[in-house]
Motif scaffolding. Structure first.
Motif, mmCIF file in Angstrom:
data_model
loop_
_atom_site.group_PDB
_atom_site.id
_atom_site.type_symbol
_atom_site.label_atom_id
_atom_site.label_comp_id
_atom_site.label_asym_id
_atom_site.label_seq_id
_atom_site.Cartn_x
_atom_site.Cartn_y
_atom_site.Cartn_z
ATOM 1 N N UNK A 1 -3.077 3.247 -2.556
ATOM 2 C CA UNK A 1 -3.420 1.954 -2.319
ATOM 3 C C UNK A 1 -2.421 1.148 -2.720
ATOM 4 N N UNK B 1 1.020 -1.339 0.093
ATOM 5 C CA UNK B 1 -0.028 -0.017 0.024
ATOM 6 C C UNK B 1 0.926 1.251 0.343
ATOM 7 N N UNK B 2 0.425 2.301 -0.765
ATOM 8 C CA UNK B 2 1.064 3.551 -0.695
ATOM 9 C C UNK B 2 0.012 4.590 -0.034
ATOM 10 N N UNK B 3 0.599 5.404 0.655
ATOM 11 C CA UNK B 3 -0.613 6.563 0.985
ATOM 12 C C UNK B 3 -1.108 7.382 -0.265
#
Lengths: 355, 369
Positions: free
Chosen positions: B278, B273-275
């Motif tokens: 997603x 997940x990335x800020x």
């Protein structure tokens, strides 16, 4: 948890809200920027408030008999203890002299209090004390009271020094940002940021070499010459922690004034610029320990600059900006491209333990 | 300063702007991917100098900003373990986790240190054999090779008390995700020159082919950025979609082969997940199984925690170029560099911090409070 997702197909949106910041001191409280100001306004001033302290000047001004006295105190925790062009001793002496000087005060004497960590080599302490003697002698004053405490190993970082100083103001002299007028000139006494970068270069973990020396020096003789020039000097500050940008913001706030700085006119040595590029710093936020900023009447700017340039430490003096208006407290920077941006107060700690 | 001043030359920028004004006929929206580019744009006010047809939006290229909250929580949890010294870059220490940041952990007694290189953390591990030294590694392909170097050196010299939390991420999957998003309105990209200095430019060829958008690999100085925009606009106006290299003084087609080899040797591309973006397929780098013993998460037998993320902060939209920082209701009010809601207000490469520092408040330029 996802946030709004109007389209239904794009990636979810999220970001944390802050956790409650514990009510403990963090390094940013010592930066000289916003967090320091918060600490002063929420913790110190409510308990200690009085008309003299509430001015939040570099030091206190009050009458003793027929004389107007200035009084100031400052602690020094610089790491490392020695750096190119100075050490914690010369810094502690010059720092307090300069706080008196930029208020217009003629320094009379200093006190010094030492907190020593068990295990500090006496030779190192002796060298630092000799450096204090030399710095005081250069400025033409004496250290007339002192105190020593020792704490267990690990409870301090070698040596911390607190100096206090007292001086007298020339009769009738009242410097302060409340004197500032629209159109006034903003002057700097030389290249900025030398001290901060010199200390960083000596710090463990930052492997860059420079021939740069700290600008650490007493400003009292320079200030005396400026005052003797008979010019309309409104106020002065030494841009230490938080650098020129932070101090200009304090001046703007105190004066209720808008200050416009010409980025191309701000003197920065090539070595400082290069180090700032490498370290991702802005020289406008890097500390000086032997420079001053002065706001003077526009008509007198050249005369003050001529006087400043007669001193070795003022030889690089120049005009860096103008007070453009009264009524709105902010500092703007005009770039080489003709665009303008706000020069903010330093948030958090850019360079901890620089003085 | 050589190699810097000529790329900050006001006359050169003016010439490029004149050429640009002469060539642009329609509105175009261009994303500069890297936060370093965003800061240059705001610092010099370049967006104000561009023709009004051109809108710049700011991309996800700030590694601190895109590090998800659970990784921060994980780092804080590891930092609080007895015997652990946690090292990271300065910006990471101020990014809020679910409950406080790493500075708070330090103030509460954890041994948290700022380093300037992962190799400094490795050196610390050698000096302090009684401590578990953990490096919290963040960054794109630019900093991953130095982490890889530290891990490989630790393995080669058998340093048993060194490990890494890898939050390294990759740019191309993020560009793909932005282009795949249904609310995307970005028509061209200025790719991050430093990432391409390491990785070369070939990774972007399939993206250009698939999405028919121009990508111009661009540097970080004012002349670079205006020239990058001009090259991108020229492609858009001519209906071309190619990978072009504005930053040729640093970027070679194949990148830095030694650095790429290090990345391939030490890391495996993983979904994480990335800020704001997603889970990105192969958007992250974790230590490969061969170096698993240097993976702090595995060493300490921890799972990445689940973090609850309230939606007050709209950094996700900022990171995808959908929202400009001053359009966020929290900007400059609830959220400021000293009281950040989200990482983009913290990091030296964060878009929100760039706007805040340049005084781009929603109303007007702010007064000194």
């Amino acid at each position: 948890m996802s946030g709004d997702n109007k389209s239904g197909t794009s990636p979810a949106i999220f970001c944390p809200a802050p956790g409650p910041r514990g009510d403990v001191v963090v390094l940013g409280h010592g930066s000289g920027g916003r967090l320091t100001a918060d600490l002063v306004s929420t913790t110190f001033l409510p308990a200690l408030s009085n008309p003299i302290l509430d001015r939040l000047a570099d030091g206190a001004e009050f009458d003793i008999g027929a004389s107007r006295a200035v009084f100031t105190t400052d602690s020094f925790v610089v790491n490392p203890l020695r750096f190119p062009g100075g050490d914690i001793g010369s810094l502690a002496v010059n720092g307090t002299i300069n706080d008196l000087a930029v208020m217009g005060g003629r320094p009379l004497g200093l006190s010094a209090a030492f907190i020593l960590e068990e295990g500090l080599p006496i030779d190192e302490l002796r060298a630092i004390v000799h450096s204090m003697r030399d710095a005081a002698s250069r400025a033409g004053i004496q250290i007339v009271a002192a105190d020593t405490k020792v704490v267990e190993r690990g409870k301090a970082d070698g040596l911390f020094i607190t100096t206090s100083g007292i001086g007298v103001l020339p009769e009738g002299l009242r410097l302060g940002p409340e004197n500032v007028r629209a159109g006034d000139a903003v002057l700097a006494s030389g290249p900025i940021g030398d001290h901060g970068i010199a200390v960083m270069s000596a710090r463990e973990g930052l492997q860059f070499e420079t021939t740069l020396l700290s600008d650490c020096a007493p400003l009292n003789a320079l200030v005396a010459t400026m005052l003797e020039s008979g010019s309309a000097i409104r106020c002065m500050r030494d841009p230490t922690r938080g650098g020129v940008a932070t101090i200009l913001n304090e001046l703007a706030k105190g004066a209720g004034a808008e200050i416009m700085i010409d980025e191309a006119a701000v003197p920065v040595r090539a070595a400082v610029r290069a180090a700032c590029e490498l370290l991702g710093l802005d020289p406008l936020y890097v500390a000086c320990e032997g420079r001053l900023l002065a706001i003077v009447a526009d008509a007198d700017a050249d005369r003050v600059l001529d006087a400043m340039r007669t001193h070795a430490i003022g030889s690089g003096s120049c005009r860096i900006g103008t007070v453009t208006a009264l009524g709105r407290s902010r500092v703007l920077l005009r770039t080489a491209f003709g665009t303008t941006r706000l020069l903010e107060v330093l948030a958090g700690a850019q360079l901890p333990r620089i003085c | 300063m050589k190699f810097v001043d000529e790329f900050r030359d006001a006359a050169a920028v003016r010439t490029l702007l004149d050429q640009l004004r002469g060539s642009v006929t329609r509105p175009w929206t261009i994303m500069e991917v890297c936060g370093g580019q965003t800061h240059t744009i705001l610092r010099y006010g370049l967006d104000e100098l561009l023709p009004r047809e051109i809108t710049l939006v700011h991309g996800p290229g700030c590694p601190v900003c895109v590090t998800p909250i659970e990784m921060i929580d994980l780092a804080i949890a590891i930092a609080k373990r007895p015997g652990v010294t946690l090292c990271s870059f300065g910006d990471m220490l101020r990014v809020p986790g679910s409950s406080g940041d790493l500075f708070d952990a330090r103030a509460a007694g954890a041994d948290v240190r700022i380093v300037y290189s992962p190799l400094d953390a490795l050196a610390l591990a050698r000096r302090k054999p009684d401590r578990e030294v953990v490096f919290f590694a963040v960054g794109f392909e630019t900093t991953a090779p130095t982490t890889a170097m530290a891990v490989r050196e630790a393995a080669r010299t058998k340093v048993p008390n060194f490990s890494v939390i890898s939050a390294h991420v990759r740019v191309p999957p993020a560009i793909e995700a932005i282009l795949s998003s249904s609310d995307n309105h970005v028509q061209g990209f200025l790719a991050a020159g430093h990432v391409c200095t390491i990785m070369g430019i070939d990774e972007y060829l399939p993206i250009v082919a698939k999405f028919k958008v121009p990508i111009v690999v661009t540097g970080f100085e004012p002349v670079d950025l205006v020239q990058g925009v001009a090259m991108c606009v020229a492609q858009l106006e001519q209906g071309r979609a190619e990978v072009e290299n504005q930053y040729a003084r640093s970027v070679r087609k194949d990148g830095n082969l030694a650095a790429r080899a290090l990345i391939e040797q030490v890391f495996t591309f993983a979904d994480r997940r990335w800020r704001g973006l997603d889970a990105l397929p192969k958007g992250a780098m974790r230590l490969s199984d061969r170096f698993a013993v240097y993976d702090a998460v595995r060493r300490f037998g921890l799972a990445v925690p689940t973090a609850v993320e309230p939606p007050e902060c709209r950094a996700g939209e900022v990171l995808r170029g959908v929202l400009k920082p001053p359009e966020c209701p929290a900007f400059g009010t609830l959220c400021s560099p000293e009281r950040p809601l989200g990482a983009p207000m913290v990091s030296s490469e964060g878009a929100c911090a760039a706007y805040y520092r340049a005084g781009r408040q929603p109303s007007a330029m702010g007064e000194t409070k």
